[in-house]
Design a protein around this motif. Structure first.
Motif, PDB file in Angstrom:
ATOM      1  N   PHE A 112       0.849  -1.185   0.000  1.00 38.14           N
ATOM      2  CA  PHE A 112       0.000   0.000   0.000  1.00 38.14           C
ATOM      3  C   PHE A 112       0.886   1.237   0.000  1.00 38.14           C
ATOM      4  CE2 PHE A 112       0.754  -0.865   4.502  1.00 38.14           C
ATOM      5  CZ  PHE A 112       1.040   0.394   5.020  1.00 38.14           C
ATOM      6  N   THR A 113       0.308   2.361  -0.395  1.00 38.15           N
ATOM      7  CA  THR A 113       0.989   3.645  -0.257  1.00 38.15           C
ATOM      8  C   THR A 113       0.051   4.607   0.452  1.00 38.15           C
ATOM      9  OG1 THR A 113       0.297   4.872  -2.240  1.00 38.15           O
ATOM     10  CG2 THR A 113       2.068   3.220  -2.508  1.00 38.15           C
ATOM     11  N   SER A 114       0.634   5.627   1.031  1.00 39.61           N
ATOM     12  CA  SER A 114      -0.136   6.664   1.703  1.00 39.61           C
ATOM     13  C   SER A 114       0.380   8.022   1.256  1.00 39.61           C
ATOM     14  CB  SER A 114       0.008   6.535   3.226  1.00 39.61           C
ATOM     15  OG  SER A 114      -0.497   7.682   3.878  1.00 39.61           O
ATOM     16  N   SER A 115      -0.534   8.881   0.841  1.00 38.17           N
ATOM     17  CA  SER A 115      -0.168  10.275   0.609  1.00 38.17           C
ATOM     18  C   SER A 115      -0.131  10.993   1.949  1.00 38.17           C
ATOM     19  CB  SER A 115      -1.195  10.948  -0.298  1.00 38.17           C
ATOM     20  OG  SER A 115      -2.419  11.115   0.388  1.00 38.17           O
ATOM     21  N   LEU A 116       0.391  12.198   1.957  1.00 34.60           N
ATOM     22  CA  LEU A 116       0.204  13.062   3.108  1.00 34.60           C
ATOM     23  C   LEU A 116      -1.234  13.574   3.101  1.00 34.60           C
ATOM     24  CD1 LEU A 116       3.533  15.098   3.126  1.00 34.60           C
ATOM     25  CD2 LEU A 116       2.963  13.046   4.450  1.00 34.60           C
ATOM     26  N   MET A 117      -1.691  14.075   4.233  1.00 37.65           N
ATOM     27  CA  MET A 117      -3.032  14.631   4.317  1.00 37.65           C
ATOM     28  C   MET A 117      -3.123  15.876   3.441  1.00 37.65           C
ATOM     29  SD  MET A 117      -5.608  13.412   6.120  1.00 37.65           S
ATOM     30  CE  MET A 117      -5.157  12.856   7.770  1.00 37.65           C
ATOM     31  N   GLU A 129      16.770   4.401 -14.908  1.00 36.60           N
ATOM     32  CA  GLU A 129      16.930   3.024 -14.454  1.00 36.60           C
ATOM     33  C   GLU A 129      16.470   2.841 -13.007  1.00 36.60           C
ATOM     34  OE1 GLU A 129      21.220   4.762 -14.664  1.00 36.60           O
ATOM     35  OE2 GLU A 129      19.270   5.062 -15.619  1.00 36.60           O
ATOM     36  N   MET A 130      16.561   3.898 -12.194  1.00 36.20           N
ATOM     37  CA  MET A 130      16.065   3.811 -10.826  1.00 36.20           C
ATOM     38  C   MET A 130      14.541   3.916 -10.784  1.00 36.20           C
ATOM     39  SD  MET A 130      18.827   5.756  -8.417  1.00 36.20           S
ATOM     40  CE  MET A 130      20.359   4.898  -7.964  1.00 36.20           C
ATOM     41  N   ILE A 131      13.992   4.823 -11.583  1.00 37.79           N
ATOM     42  CA  ILE A 131      12.533   4.989 -11.638  1.00 37.79           C
ATOM     43  C   ILE A 131      11.869   3.677 -12.059  1.00 37.79           C
ATOM     44  CG2 ILE A 131      10.648   6.138 -12.865  1.00 37.79           C
ATOM     45  CD1 ILE A 131      12.018   7.980 -10.912  1.00 37.79           C
ATOM     46  N   PHE A 132      12.232   3.187 -13.225  1.00 35.81           N
ATOM     47  CA  PHE A 132      11.544   2.016 -13.766  1.00 35.81           C
ATOM     48  C   PHE A 132      12.003   0.722 -13.095  1.00 35.81           C
ATOM     49  CE2 PHE A 132      11.064   5.261 -17.071  1.00 35.81           C
ATOM     50  CZ  PHE A 132       9.688   5.222 -17.224  1.00 35.81           C
ATOM     51  N   GLY A 133      13.247   0.695 -12.606  1.00 35.10           N
ATOM     52  CA  GLY A 133      13.699  -0.472 -11.850  1.00 35.10           C
ATOM     53  C   GLY A 133      12.933  -0.628 -10.551  1.00 35.10           C
ATOM     54  N   SER A 134      12.679   0.493  -9.854  1.00 38.79           N
ATOM     55  CA  SER A 134      11.892   0.469  -8.625  1.00 38.79           C
ATOM     56  C   SER A 134      10.489  -0.068  -8.888  1.00 38.79           C
ATOM     57  CB  SER A 134      11.800   1.891  -8.041  1.00 38.79           C
ATOM     58  OG  SER A 134      10.805   1.987  -7.038  1.00 38.79           O
ATOM     59  N   LEU A 135       9.879   0.383  -9.974  1.00 35.80           N
ATOM     60  CA  LEU A 135       8.527  -0.074 -10.317  1.00 35.80           C
ATOM     61  C   LEU A 135       8.517  -1.559 -10.681  1.00 35.80           C
ATOM     62  CD1 LEU A 135       7.430   3.057 -12.344  1.00 35.80           C
ATOM     63  CD2 LEU A 135       6.419   2.258 -10.194  1.00 35.80           C
ATOM     64  N   ALA A 136       9.549  -2.019 -11.400  1.00 36.84           N
ATOM     65  CA  ALA A 136       9.623  -3.441 -11.758  1.00 36.84           C
ATOM     66  C   ALA A 136       9.790  -4.308 -10.518  1.00 36.84           C
ATOM     67  CB  ALA A 136      10.775  -3.673 -12.733  1.00 36.84           C
ATOM     68  N   GLY A 191       3.501   4.027  -6.292  1.00 39.56           N
ATOM     69  CA  GLY A 191       4.501   4.978  -5.849  1.00 39.56           C
ATOM     70  C   GLY A 191       5.885   4.580  -6.350  1.00 39.56           C
ATOM     71  N   ILE A 192       6.857   5.434  -6.114  1.00 40.11           N
ATOM     72  CA  ILE A 192       8.207   5.206  -6.625  1.00 40.11           C
ATOM     73  C   ILE A 192       9.219   5.448  -5.510  1.00 40.11           C
ATOM     74  CG2 ILE A 192       9.993   6.103  -8.192  1.00 40.11           C
ATOM     75  CD1 ILE A 192       7.803   6.630 -10.222  1.00 40.11           C
TER      76      ILE A 192
END
Length: 270
Positions: free
Chosen positions: A53-58, A169-176, A253-254
């Motif tokens: 799960f992810t949480s945004s700030l309020m 590579e960090m953006i899409f690697g994190s998502l993968a 999220g990333i």
């Protein structure tokens, strides 16, 4: 199913929160999970390094005041809180929260005024089957560029240091990595994605570095801003995989600490 749920909340008493209150919201997430299923909550807390799960700030309205790094809240103030669920079990837990229910965050008492899941009401809400998300991505014309709008501080780890820069590579690697960890359908190999993403050219960006504190002694250095990645030089299969991951980013999220308010992102294509 995966989904983004937005709670509309009303404060029942005066109180204040730290300007960056992701730690408090993370605890509230686990309160919701615990109320739904103690077994699910314990399994996520103890056994999953990548949280589902992810949480945004309020999201505060005009009836709150930021002063000296604290957000001061008056009774009656309306806030919105966006959560995303990366598994069906977590989604059902978040949907189990009902109008009129009371949520407690420290001394702050919050009443649930609405549980929003329709993108017609808020464009950052919605529920979808992963297979349908993939099919929607595959139905689009070939994408030339992908823009990531980082709505909250985003950070990666390089060795023992924070890495506050959105290398492709960090953006899409994190998502993968998250795709695999959540047992999403299809095969997206993180090693391959990281290797081939090094050829992506950032074509336009504006952003800045930021440092936030999850607690008094735990600081994180990251970045915010909008970054456009040119992908029209890549083969069609890789472009489709990157598009699917970019769509997934709005739920997953990333980077680090996405369950504490970091790494919130919106995606657009061209």
């Amino acid at each position: 199913m995966i989904g983004a749920v937005v709670y509309k909340l009303k404060a029942l008493n005066d109180d204040s929160l730290p300007e960056f209150h992701g730690q408090q919201l993370h605890g509230l997430c686990f309160n919701i999970l615990e109320d739904f299923s103690a077994q699910l909550s314990t399994m996520i807390h103890d056994k999953m390094s990548i949280k589902p799960f992810t949480s945004s700030l309020m999201e505060f309205g005009h009836d709150t005041v930021l002063r000296q790094n604290r957000q001061y809240i008056k009774a009656g103030a309306i806030m919105h809180w966006r959560l995303t669920a990366l598994t069906d079990a977590v989604l059902q837990a978040f949907l189990s929260v009902k109008k009129g229910q009371l949520l407690t965050m420290g001394n702050l008492q919050l009443q649930v005024e609405d549980v929003i899941t329709s993108p017609d009401i808020r464009n950052d809400a919605g529920i979808i089957e992963p297979e349908d998300m993939i099919a929607e991505c595959f139905s689009l014309p070939p994408v030339r560029q992908i823009t990531m709008d980082f709505r909250s501080v985003t950070s990666f780890r390089s060795g023992t240091n924070d890495f506050p820069w959105p290398l492709p590579e960090m953006i899409f690697g994190s998502l993968a990595d998250k795709w695999k960890a959540m047992n999403m359908p299809g095969v997206i190999d993180a090693k391959t994605i990281r290797s081939k993403a090094t050829t992506i050219i950032p074509s336009n960006w504006h952003g800045a570095s930021r440092r936030v504190f999850l607690s008094q002694k735990r600081g994180v250095t990251g970045f915010i801003g909008s970054f456009t990645y040119q992908v029209d030089n890549l083969d069609a299969d890789l472009r489709q995989a990157l598009l699917v991951l970019a769509a997934y980013a709005e739920f997953a999220g990333i980077g680090r600490w996405t369950a504490h308010g970091l790494g919130q992102v919106r995606m657009s294509i061209g």
